[in-house]
Scaffold this active site. Structure first.
Site, PDB file in Angstrom:
ATOM      1  N   CYS A 163       0.805  -1.222   0.000  1.00 23.73           N
ATOM      2  CA  CYS A 163       0.000   0.000   0.000  1.00 23.73           C
ATOM      3  C   CYS A 163       0.835   1.268   0.000  1.00 23.73           C
ATOM      4  O   CYS A 163       0.293   2.371  -0.143  1.00 23.73           O
ATOM      5  CB  CYS A 163      -0.934  -0.004   1.209  1.00 23.73           C
ATOM      6  SG  CYS A 163      -1.907  -1.520   1.334  1.00 23.73           S
ATOM      7  N   HIS A 302      -2.809   8.264   5.602  1.00 28.01           N
ATOM      8  CA  HIS A 302      -3.085   6.946   5.024  1.00 28.01           C
ATOM      9  C   HIS A 302      -4.520   6.550   5.358  1.00 28.01           C
ATOM     10  O   HIS A 302      -5.245   6.066   4.499  1.00 28.01           O
ATOM     11  CB  HIS A 302      -2.076   5.933   5.552  1.00 28.01           C
ATOM     12  CG  HIS A 302      -2.061   4.627   4.834  1.00 28.01           C
ATOM     13  ND1 HIS A 302      -1.954   4.526   3.464  1.00 28.01           N
ATOM     14  CD2 HIS A 302      -2.134   3.350   5.299  1.00 28.01           C
ATOM     15  CE1 HIS A 302      -1.963   3.248   3.108  1.00 28.01           C
ATOM     16  NE2 HIS A 302      -2.067   2.516   4.211  1.00 28.01           N
ATOM     17  N   GLU A 313      -1.278   5.943  13.196  1.00 31.14           N
ATOM     18  CA  GLU A 313      -0.912   7.167  12.479  1.00 31.14           C
ATOM     19  C   GLU A 313      -1.061   8.400  13.358  1.00 31.14           C
ATOM     20  O   GLU A 313      -0.234   9.318  13.312  1.00 31.14           O
ATOM     21  CB  GLU A 313      -1.794   7.326  11.237  1.00 31.14           C
ATOM     22  CG  GLU A 313      -1.120   6.918   9.961  1.00 31.14           C
ATOM     23  CD  GLU A 313      -1.845   7.446   8.743  1.00 31.14           C
ATOM     24  OE1 GLU A 313      -1.235   8.220   7.989  1.00 31.14           O
ATOM     25  OE2 GLU A 313      -3.029   7.091   8.560  1.00 31.14           O
ATOM     26  N   LYS A 335      -9.343   8.306   1.412  1.00 30.72           N
ATOM     27  CA  LYS A 335      -9.792   6.917   1.246  1.00 30.72           C
ATOM     28  C   LYS A 335     -11.247   6.754   1.678  1.00 30.72           C
ATOM     29  O   LYS A 335     -11.891   5.779   1.307  1.00 30.72           O
ATOM     30  CB  LYS A 335      -8.912   5.960   2.041  1.00 30.72           C
ATOM     31  CG  LYS A 335      -7.532   5.733   1.443  1.00 30.72           C
ATOM     32  CD  LYS A 335      -6.780   4.672   2.226  1.00 30.72           C
ATOM     33  CE  LYS A 335      -5.387   4.457   1.659  1.00 30.72           C
ATOM     34  NZ  LYS A 335      -4.495   5.599   1.925  1.00 30.72           N
ATOM     35  N   HIS A 340      -9.473   2.107  -0.664  1.00 30.30           N
ATOM     36  CA  HIS A 340      -8.016   1.922  -0.639  1.00 30.30           C
ATOM     37  C   HIS A 340      -7.570   1.428  -2.012  1.00 30.30           C
ATOM     38  O   HIS A 340      -7.788   0.268  -2.358  1.00 30.30           O
ATOM     39  CB  HIS A 340      -7.637   0.930   0.447  1.00 30.30           C
ATOM     40  CG  HIS A 340      -6.180   0.919   0.779  1.00 30.30           C
ATOM     41  ND1 HIS A 340      -5.209   1.353  -0.101  1.00 30.30           N
ATOM     42  CD2 HIS A 340      -5.517   0.531   1.903  1.00 30.30           C
ATOM     43  CE1 HIS A 340      -4.030   1.223   0.450  1.00 30.30           C
ATOM     44  NE2 HIS A 340      -4.190   0.737   1.675  1.00 30.30           N
ATOM     45  N   PHE A 399       1.692  -3.368   3.944  1.00 29.63           N
ATOM     46  CA  PHE A 399       1.981  -4.693   4.488  1.00 29.63           C
ATOM     47  C   PHE A 399       3.493  -4.965   4.357  1.00 29.63           C
ATOM     48  O   PHE A 399       4.122  -4.589   3.363  1.00 29.63           O
ATOM     49  CB  PHE A 399       1.219  -5.767   3.711  1.00 29.63           C
ATOM     50  CG  PHE A 399      -0.236  -5.926   4.108  1.00 29.63           C
ATOM     51  CD1 PHE A 399      -0.860  -5.047   4.963  1.00 29.63           C
ATOM     52  CD2 PHE A 399      -0.982  -6.985   3.593  1.00 29.63           C
ATOM     53  CE1 PHE A 399      -2.201  -5.216   5.326  1.00 29.63           C
ATOM     54  CE2 PHE A 399      -2.320  -7.156   3.947  1.00 29.63           C
ATOM     55  CZ  PHE A 399      -2.930  -6.269   4.812  1.00 29.63           C
TER      56      PHE A 399
END
Length: 413
Positions: A163, A302, A313, A335, A340, A399
């Site tokens: 991502c 994010h 975050e 998002k 996403h 990830f």
């Protein structure tokens, strides 16, 4: 010698618009691209909503037969055409194309091409393996096809960091231009893996929301968030050395000034709970950019709408910027509208930062109705806001523990 780097072109195909201007307008308006999945069967799946691209015709957009191009590549090519034209490079004949590169990544690559080919071989035997299976599935093909289409022979590099992929392509392109390896680079990402196999995989690793209400499925920083919504699309930005851009009379959206790239070294899917990885990435981007954390900051977070990411975050923003600066910043997660977009998300969110700087408009975080007490910053809930944006940060986590932070500021000659 170090060079200044600016953004001079944008192209996008997203769940809320099939061009960069349409995407930006939809985000400012708080328009959601999340809906019941329409393009594949959801029979047997526990997740039935996603943020799909709508009304995209690859053959019409690209003017060619696209049967042997995976959808992620089609998205990338369409976005690259738009970015080249927007930058004024599309018709230029006097360019040194050996000095223009392509840094375009995909987190997963041509997953639909692969699963379709496997289905064919299982039903008809291995001799019926499609001859284009490999070039349609491999993750570097968006970068390769973009370079071929535009005859760009400079440094070309696909990145795969889940991502964080296209945040890293933008950051690495910035560094390559800054240190003199290229005059311009098309940087971004593309993804098209809203297919049953990917939905099942993300569902069973407990990453996706099972909420089937499009209005509340993705609600970053909300107390009731329970997973992300899959999206798709592409975004390509033209990063260019400042003097090269000025010599062409190019429009300059903003300046790229900093980049942080770190790893958590903690877990294959979960961010480190102490947020040290993303904290260091933000600090690196801010230090390289030489920007003041207390002055006119917008952060495109994010903000995946997962329980772990959003609170991690929030910790990272406070640790990296200081409590007061984090609280004074305007923050949002787009998002909440695009879902996403995986490998494409970082570049699209970098584009949002550039437009926020240029226009003074902060896109909202929609769906945020009941703030999580652990996510206690200004996340611009519900509606866009106006502000003087002197600089911006975009953060992405992937990830494997990959972290990326990009810093941008208003261009001053």
């Amino acid at each position: 010698m170090e060079h200044r780097v600016v953004i001079t072109g944008m192209g996008a195909v997203s769940p809320v618009g099939n061009t960069a201007p349409a995407t930006w307008d939809a985000l400012v308006a708080g328009t959601s691209g999340i809906a019941p999945i329409a393009n594949v069967s959801t029979e047997g799946l526990k997740v039935t909503v996603a943020a799909e691209v709508k009304g995209f015709d690859g053959a019409e957009r690209l003017g060619e037969d696209v049967r042997h191009k995976d959808l992620n590549v089609q998205y990338a090519l369409a976005a690259s055409d738009e970015a080249m034209a927007d930058a004024g490079l599309g018709e230029a004949e006097d360019l040194d194309r050996t000095r223009i590169g392509v840094y375009v990544g995909s987190g997963i690559g041509g997953m639909k091409s692969y699963t379709d080919a496997v289905d064919t071989m299982r039903s008809r035997g291995f001799r019926r393996c499609p001859p284009f299976m490999i070039p349609m599935m491999i993750g570097n093909m968006a970068a390769g096809e973009v370079s071929i289409r535009h005859k760009l022979t400079g440094p070309t590099l696909p990145v795969v960091t889940a991502c964080a992929t296209s945040a890293h392509t933008v950051g690495e392109a910035f560094r390559a231009i800054k240190h003199g390896y290229a005059d311009a680079i098309l940087a971004g990402g593309a993804e098209a893996c809203i297919v049953p196999e990917a939905i099942a995989g993300f569902t069973n690793c407990k990453a996706l929301t099972r909420n089937d209400d499009p209005a509340t499925a993705c609600r970053p920083f909300d107390a009731n968030r329970d997973g992300f919504v899959m999206g798709e699309g592409a975004c390509i930005l033209v990063l260019e050395e400042l003097e090269h851009a000025k010599a062409r009379g190019a429009h300059i959206y903003c300046e790229v000034v900093g980049y942080g790239n770190t790893a958590d070294a903690y877990h294959i899917t979960s961010p480190a709970p102490d947020a040290q990885g993303i904290t260091r990435a933000i600090k690196e981007a801010v230090a390289e950019g030489g920007v003041d954390a207390t002055e006119g900051l917008y952060i495109n977070a994010h903000g995946t709408s997962t329980p772990l990411n959003d609170k991690t975050e929030t910790i990272g923003f406070k640790q990296a910027l200081g409590e007061d600066a984090a609280r004074s910043a305007h923050i949002s997660s787009t998002k909440s509208m695009t879902g996403h977009m995986l490998g494409a998300t970082g570049a699209l969110e970098a584009m949002v930062c550039a437009r926020a700087i240029e226009t003074g408009v902060i896109p909202p975080t929609i769906g945020l109705a009941e703030p999580d007490p652990e996510c206690d910053l200004d996340y611009t809930p519900g509606h866009a806001a106006s502000a003087t944006v002197r600089w911006a940060l975009s953060t992405n986590l992937g990830f494997g523990g990959h972290n990326a932070a990009l810093a941008f500021k208003a261009y001053e000659g």
